[in-house]
Write a protein that holds these residues in place. Structure first.
Motif, PDB file in Angstrom:
ATOM      1  N   PRO A   1     -16.097  15.359 -15.959  1.00 23.78           N
ATOM      2  CA  PRO A   1     -17.336  14.708 -15.535  1.00 23.78           C
ATOM      3  C   PRO A   1     -18.502  15.089 -16.441  1.00 23.78           C
ATOM      4  CG  PRO A   1     -16.236  15.786 -13.682  1.00 23.78           C
ATOM      5  CD  PRO A   1     -15.539  16.244 -14.916  1.00 23.78           C
ATOM      6  N   ALA A   2     -19.362  14.123 -16.726  1.00 24.10           N
ATOM      7  CA  ALA A   2     -20.569  14.399 -17.493  1.00 24.10           C
ATOM      8  C   ALA A   2     -21.634  14.989 -16.586  1.00 24.10           C
ATOM      9  CB  ALA A   2     -21.074  13.118 -18.147  1.00 24.10           C
ATOM     10  N   VAL A   3     -22.567  15.723 -17.187  1.00 24.51           N
ATOM     11  CA  VAL A   3     -23.757  16.201 -16.491  1.00 24.51           C
ATOM     12  C   VAL A   3     -24.939  15.463 -17.103  1.00 24.51           C
ATOM     13  CG1 VAL A   3     -25.128  18.193 -15.785  1.00 24.51           C
ATOM     14  CG2 VAL A   3     -22.683  18.468 -16.240  1.00 24.51           C
ATOM     15  N   ALA A   4     -25.650  14.683 -16.297  1.00 23.33           N
ATOM     16  CA  ALA A   4     -26.742  13.847 -16.791  1.00 23.33           C
ATOM     17  C   ALA A   4     -28.046  14.236 -16.108  1.00 23.33           C
ATOM     18  CB  ALA A   4     -26.431  12.371 -16.534  1.00 23.33           C
TER      19      ALA A   4
ATOM     20  N   GLU B   1     -35.204  15.793 -20.221  1.00 24.61           N
ATOM     21  CA  GLU B   1     -34.732  15.148 -21.442  1.00 24.61           C
ATOM     22  C   GLU B   1     -33.260  15.388 -21.703  1.00 24.61           C
ATOM     23  OE1 GLU B   1     -37.426  16.717 -24.399  1.00 24.61           O
ATOM     24  OE2 GLU B   1     -38.767  14.980 -24.162  1.00 24.61           O
ATOM     25  N   TRP B   2     -32.781  16.610 -21.458  1.00 26.94           N
ATOM     26  CA  TRP B   2     -31.365  16.884 -21.660  1.00 26.94           C
ATOM     27  C   TRP B   2     -30.969  18.183 -20.972  1.00 26.94           C
ATOM     28  CZ3 TRP B   2     -31.053  21.526 -24.034  1.00 26.94           C
ATOM     29  CH2 TRP B   2     -31.936  21.854 -25.065  1.00 26.94           C
ATOM     30  N   ILE B   3     -29.662  18.380 -20.883  1.00 29.58           N
ATOM     31  CA  ILE B   3     -29.091  19.591 -20.308  1.00 29.58           C
ATOM     32  C   ILE B   3     -27.871  19.968 -21.127  1.00 29.58           C
ATOM     33  CG2 ILE B   3     -27.633  18.322 -18.668  1.00 29.58           C
ATOM     34  CD1 ILE B   3     -28.126  20.636 -16.669  1.00 29.58           C
ATOM     35  N   THR B   4     -27.634  21.256 -21.249  1.00 30.05           N
ATOM     36  CA  THR B   4     -26.445  21.740 -21.945  1.00 30.05           C
ATOM     37  C   THR B   4     -25.928  22.986 -21.230  1.00 30.05           C
ATOM     38  OG1 THR B   4     -25.583  22.594 -24.067  1.00 30.05           O
ATOM     39  CG2 THR B   4     -27.881  23.021 -23.594  1.00 30.05           C
ATOM     40  N   PRO B   5     -24.595  23.107 -21.030  1.00 35.71           N
ATOM     41  CA  PRO B   5     -23.534  22.166 -21.341  1.00 35.71           C
ATOM     42  C   PRO B   5     -23.701  20.852 -20.576  1.00 35.71           C
ATOM     43  CG  PRO B   5     -22.647  24.342 -20.808  1.00 35.71           C
ATOM     44  CD  PRO B   5     -24.077  24.357 -20.413  1.00 35.71           C
ATOM     45  N   ASN B   6     -23.060  19.796 -21.076  1.00 38.05           N
ATOM     46  CA  ASN B   6     -23.199  18.485 -20.459  1.00 38.05           C
ATOM     47  C   ASN B   6     -21.872  17.853 -20.056  1.00 38.05           C
ATOM     48  OD1 ASN B   6     -22.543  17.772 -23.245  1.00 38.05           O
ATOM     49  ND2 ASN B   6     -24.738  18.047 -23.624  1.00 38.05           N
ATOM     50  N   LEU B   7     -20.824  18.688 -19.957  1.00 35.84           N
ATOM     51  CA  LEU B   7     -19.548  18.294 -19.367  1.00 35.84           C
ATOM     52  C   LEU B   7     -19.103  19.401 -18.415  1.00 35.84           C
ATOM     53  CD1 LEU B   7     -17.505  16.972 -22.450  1.00 35.84           C
ATOM     54  CD2 LEU B   7     -18.679  15.593 -20.725  1.00 35.84           C
ATOM     55  N   ILE B   8     -18.398  19.019 -17.347  1.00 37.91           N
ATOM     56  CA  ILE B   8     -17.854  19.995 -16.397  1.00 37.91           C
ATOM     57  C   ILE B   8     -16.388  20.215 -16.730  1.00 37.91           C
ATOM     58  CG2 ILE B   8     -17.339  20.514 -13.992  1.00 37.91           C
ATOM     59  CD1 ILE B   8     -20.287  20.491 -14.570  1.00 37.91           C
ATOM     60  N   GLY B   9     -16.062  21.414 -17.183  1.00 38.72           N
ATOM     61  CA  GLY B   9     -14.683  21.721 -17.519  1.00 38.72           C
ATOM     62  C   GLY B   9     -13.919  22.230 -16.318  1.00 38.72           C
ATOM     63  N   PRO B  10     -12.602  22.277 -16.418  1.00 37.63           N
ATOM     64  CA  PRO B  10     -11.790  22.785 -15.312  1.00 37.63           C
ATOM     65  C   PRO B  10     -11.812  24.301 -15.251  1.00 37.63           C
ATOM     66  CG  PRO B  10     -10.396  22.243 -17.166  1.00 37.63           C
ATOM     67  CD  PRO B  10     -11.793  21.855 -17.569  1.00 37.63           C
ATOM     68  N   GLY B  11     -11.330  24.841 -14.166  1.00 42.28           N
ATOM     69  CA  GLY B  11     -11.179  26.283 -14.042  1.00 42.28           C
ATOM     70  C   GLY B  11     -12.491  26.987 -13.804  1.00 42.28           C
ATOM     71  N   ASP B  12     -12.546  28.238 -14.258  1.00 44.35           N
ATOM     72  CA  ASP B  12     -13.699  29.080 -13.965  1.00 44.35           C
ATOM     73  C   ASP B  12     -14.591  29.297 -15.186  1.00 44.35           C
ATOM     74  OD1 ASP B  12     -11.943  30.561 -15.417  1.00 44.35           O
ATOM     75  OD2 ASP B  12     -11.911  32.293 -14.063  1.00 44.35           O
ATOM     76  N   ASP B  13     -14.580  28.355 -16.127  1.00 45.45           N
ATOM     77  CA  ASP B  13     -15.469  28.475 -17.280  1.00 45.45           C
ATOM     78  C   ASP B  13     -16.914  28.425 -16.819  1.00 45.45           C
ATOM     79  OD1 ASP B  13     -13.522  28.641 -19.304  1.00 45.45           O
ATOM     80  OD2 ASP B  13     -13.222  26.476 -19.232  1.00 45.45           O
ATOM     81  N   ARG B  14     -17.729  29.338 -17.308  1.00 42.40           N
ATOM     82  CA  ARG B  14     -19.142  29.411 -16.938  1.00 42.40           C
ATOM     83  C   ARG B  14     -19.994  29.360 -18.201  1.00 42.40           C
ATOM     84  NH1 ARG B  14     -18.996  29.027 -11.411  1.00 42.40           N
ATOM     85  NH2 ARG B  14     -21.079  29.958 -11.307  1.00 42.40           N
ATOM     86  N   PRO B  15     -21.186  28.753 -18.119  1.00 37.50           N
ATOM     87  CA  PRO B  15     -22.077  28.754 -19.281  1.00 37.50           C
ATOM     88  C   PRO B  15     -22.527  30.170 -19.622  1.00 37.50           C
ATOM     89  CG  PRO B  15     -22.816  27.185 -17.599  1.00 37.50           C
ATOM     90  CD  PRO B  15     -21.754  28.027 -16.980  1.00 37.50           C
TER      91      PRO B  15
END
Length: 409
Positions: free
Chosen positions: A322-325, A331-345
């Motif tokens: 899923p995208a993050v919009a 104006e923008w956000i990063t990260p801008n995709l939701i990955g699986p598992g327990d990955d954290r920014p």
């Protein structure tokens, strides 16, 4: 000419703070063949041109100079076992994780098990900002100014106008003062973002809500024409103008690979593990977003080692994410995709930018009509400066659901 072919484990493109940080961490973690390619003759990225101190420290009054920081970063990467090659230009892709290069030794085709794009960002020049007028001498971006002063020791001028009001504009002012140039004004089309008392510390007036309409002069710049919010126009006499900020990710190589780009950042779309839309291709640092500090970019590079090592060991790569919009004025956000598992920014938080001042903004995160998070920030958010969204709501997001929307309420 014959193209020499060879293989590496991880190929890093770009030897700025992010690329060097990634190479050092990967080599130190036991990856045997880590190679960094840099098109410039010297590694280090933007800090090479920043002679002020503050690098490697959270206090602007401490730390080391940019060139010293660049040298230490390069030494850390090579000391850990990474191979650093400068003067090498990547010309394109010959296939997934296969890059063609050219350099003093001729043409090469390098196949990697993982590719890291750390190509950084550049300032939008006058032409891209659609400022009309002639093309006289005396027009710079911050990077061009710093190279002219510190690398080439060129004469700059006597009176300068800075277009921009963000931290890099302060760096441009410092470089101009070092070169003996008087800063007569700073101009921005945005409203004030700093208290009036702080502005009084600057020797040059700041003209807010003021647009640059033209440059005057033929062989040499003679002035910058501006229009104020109330319609008044004037020309600021000067022989030098510096356009600062308005960063553009160096995404040409990402575009050639067909990587999906985020419409807000204009860099490669990516998740918290820095995975792009192409299996085995990661992206890190300022190619992903507006320019953050060298320390932030280097920290992202070091954090990248964990997901790259995991990919080398398993070959896993998520499919649809899923995208993050965001919605205006964000104006923008990063990260801008939701990955699986327990990955954290990095830092367990997302980075955002806003187009206007937000006083105690209330941020709301929703997915498929379900509210995942609601929180009011205690500090104002200002244009051109990062602010953050805690990532605790990720546990409630559906990695197989629809787009996650971040907005103000």
């Amino acid at each position: 000419m014959t193209r020499r072919e060879r293989s590496v484990d991880v190929l890093v493109v770009g030897a700025g703070p992010a690329g060097l940080g990634a190479a050092a961490a990967l080599a130190a973690s036991g990856v045997r063949r880590v190679e960094v390619l840099e098109r410039e003759q010297t590694a280090g990225g933007i800090p090479r041109h920043c002679h002020h101190k503050g690098f490697g420290s959270r206090r602007t009054s401490g730390g080391i100079s940019g060139p010293e920081y660049a040298r230490r970063s390069a030494a850390a990467a090579t000391g850990a076992g990474a191979v650093l090659r400068t003067g090498i230009t990547v010309t394109g892709w010959a296939g997934p994780r296969i890059l063609d290069t050219t350099g003093p030794g001729g043409l090469e085709r390098i196949t990697a098990r993982a590719v890291v794009l750390a190509t950084g960002a550049r300032e939008r020049p006058r032409s891209a900002r659609l400022v009309p007028g002639t093309r006289p001498a005396g027009v710079y971006t911050t990077g061009e100014l710093q190279q002219a002063v510190h690398l080439h020791h060129q004469h700059i001028g006597s009176r300068a106008v800075i277009v921009g009001d963000e931290p890099v504009a302060d760096a441009a002012a410092g470089t101009l003062r070092e070169a003996g140039v008087e800063v007569v004004a700073r101009v921005t089309d945005r409203p004030p973002v700093r208290p009036a008392a702080l502005e009084q510390l600057h020797s040059a007036p700041l003209l807010t809500r003021t647009a640059v309409t033209a440059l005057t002069g033929r062989t040499r710049l003679t002035g910058v024409s501006v229009r104020h919010e109330d319609g008044r126009t004037t020309t600021l006499p000067c022989d030098t103008v510096v356009f600062t900020g308005d960063w553009i990710p160096e995404h040409e190589l990402a575009r050639r690979a067909g990587l999906p780009l985020d419409p807000g950042t204009r860099g490669p779309a990516h998740d918290a593990a820095y995975r792009t839309g192409e299996p085995g291709v990661f992206a890190v640092g300022n190619v992903l977003h507006g320019v953050e500090s060298a320390g932030t970019a280097a920290a992202e590079g070091r954090a990248l080692a964990v997901p790259v090592l995991r990919h080398l060991a398993t070959g896993d790569w998520p499919a649809d994410r899923p995208a993050v919009a965001v919605a205006a004025p964000l104006e923008w956000i990063t990260p801008n995709l939701i990955g699986p598992g327990d990955d954290r920014p990095l830092g367990d938080r997302f980075i955002l930018r806003t187009g206007r001042i937000l006083t105690a903004p209330l941020l709301v995160v929703r997915q498929d009509g379900v509210e995942l998070h609601r929180r009011r920030l205690l500090r104002p958010a200002r244009p051109g400066r990062p602010f953050h969204l805690p990532a605790g709501w990720l546990d409630r997001a559906d990695p197989h659901g629809g787009t996650v929307h971040v907005s103000l309420d």
